[in-house]
Design a protein around this motif. Structure first.
Motif, PDB file in Angstrom:
ATOM      1  N   ILE A  66     -24.044   7.929 -57.107  1.00 25.49           N
ATOM      2  CA  ILE A  66     -24.451   8.518 -55.838  1.00 25.49           C
ATOM      3  C   ILE A  66     -23.254   9.263 -55.277  1.00 25.49           C
ATOM      4  O   ILE A  66     -22.144   8.723 -55.235  1.00 25.49           O
ATOM      5  N   ASN A  67     -23.472  10.483 -54.868  1.00 27.53           N
ATOM      6  CA  ASN A  67     -22.405  11.290 -54.278  1.00 27.53           C
ATOM      7  C   ASN A  67     -22.684  11.508 -52.803  1.00 27.53           C
ATOM      8  O   ASN A  67     -23.819  11.802 -52.425  1.00 27.53           O
ATOM      9  N   LEU A  68     -21.628  11.369 -51.988  1.00 23.28           N
ATOM     10  CA  LEU A  68     -21.738  11.651 -50.564  1.00 23.28           C
ATOM     11  C   LEU A  68     -21.246  13.063 -50.291  1.00 23.28           C
ATOM     12  O   LEU A  68     -20.324  13.549 -50.940  1.00 23.28           O
ATOM     13  N   SER A  69     -21.868  13.691 -49.318  1.00 22.77           N
ATOM     14  CA  SER A  69     -21.456  15.025 -48.894  1.00 22.77           C
ATOM     15  C   SER A  69     -21.545  15.110 -47.372  1.00 22.77           C
ATOM     16  O   SER A  69     -22.460  14.551 -46.773  1.00 22.77           O
ATOM     17  N   THR A  70     -20.598  15.806 -46.792  1.00 21.65           N
ATOM     18  CA  THR A  70     -20.658  16.085 -45.356  1.00 21.65           C
ATOM     19  C   THR A  70     -21.035  17.546 -45.108  1.00 21.65           C
ATOM     20  O   THR A  70     -21.072  17.986 -43.972  1.00 21.65           O
ATOM     21  N   ASP A  71     -21.314  18.278 -46.179  1.00 24.16           N
ATOM     22  CA  ASP A  71     -21.675  19.692 -46.076  1.00 24.16           C
ATOM     23  C   ASP A  71     -23.122  19.815 -45.611  1.00 24.16           C
ATOM     24  O   ASP A  71     -24.055  19.448 -46.318  1.00 24.16           O
ATOM     25  N   ILE A  72     -23.278  20.335 -44.433  1.00 21.50           N
ATOM     26  CA  ILE A  72     -24.603  20.443 -43.819  1.00 21.50           C
ATOM     27  C   ILE A  72     -25.337  21.718 -44.237  1.00 21.50           C
ATOM     28  O   ILE A  72     -26.528  21.859 -44.024  1.00 21.50           O
ATOM     29  N   ASN A  73     -24.628  22.645 -44.857  1.00 20.26           N
ATOM     30  CA  ASN A  73     -25.192  23.967 -45.123  1.00 20.26           C
ATOM     31  C   ASN A  73     -26.181  24.014 -46.283  1.00 20.26           C
ATOM     32  O   ASN A  73     -26.936  24.978 -46.395  1.00 20.26           O
TER      33      ASN A  73
END
Length: 141
Positions: free
Chosen positions: A3-10
């Motif tokens: 599982i990868n986390l991302s904070t990129d909302i775009n």
């Protein structure tokens, strides 16, 4: 399973996120446009992916100094119990960097959040659009 986390909302599909919230279940189906606005207006947000599939998310409001409030932590049912929700919560707690973090959660999930140090507050209060519905869902006394 990675599982990868991302904070990129775009690159978020707000329709997919609305589906996650509906299936999690976190109440009624949420309007994708309002979900996008809520996440964009939140200081902290995180999205969990299995490959390219959005499987979970969470967000927090914060003044960046003293207080933060975590909202909208959701994981697809078939991915629950695999540590994804815990990873999302830990990410939000660690990113907040404030003295007090409050949490808004679905009734019945208290034991899950207590593992992270959250405790029930005696002074929290709310104004809701429908007091009757909020009482039925166990959100207010």
């Amino acid at each position: 399973m990675e599982i990868n986390l991302s904070t990129d909302i775009n690159n978020i599909s707000w329709e997919d996120l609305a589906r996650v919230f509906e299936l999690a279940p976190l109440g009624k189906r949420r309007d994708p446009e309002k979900l996008e606005m809520a996440f964009r207006n939140s200081l902290l947000k995180v999205f969990a992916f299995h490959g390219t599939k959005l499987v979970g998310a969470g967000r927090a409001l914060s003044d960046g100094v003293w207080r933060a409030a975590i909202y909208d932590v959701a994981v697809l049912p078939e991915y629950q119990g695999r540590g994804i929700g815990s990873t999302i919560i830990r990410h939000l707690i660690e990113s907040a960097k404030v003295d007090v973090i409050m949490l808004y959660a679905v009734p019945g999930k208290e034991a899950f959040y207590e593992k992270f140090g959250f405790r029930k507050m005696t002074t929290a209060m709310a104004i809701t659009p429908s007091e009757e519905e909020a009482r039925e869902r166990g959100l207010i006394e």
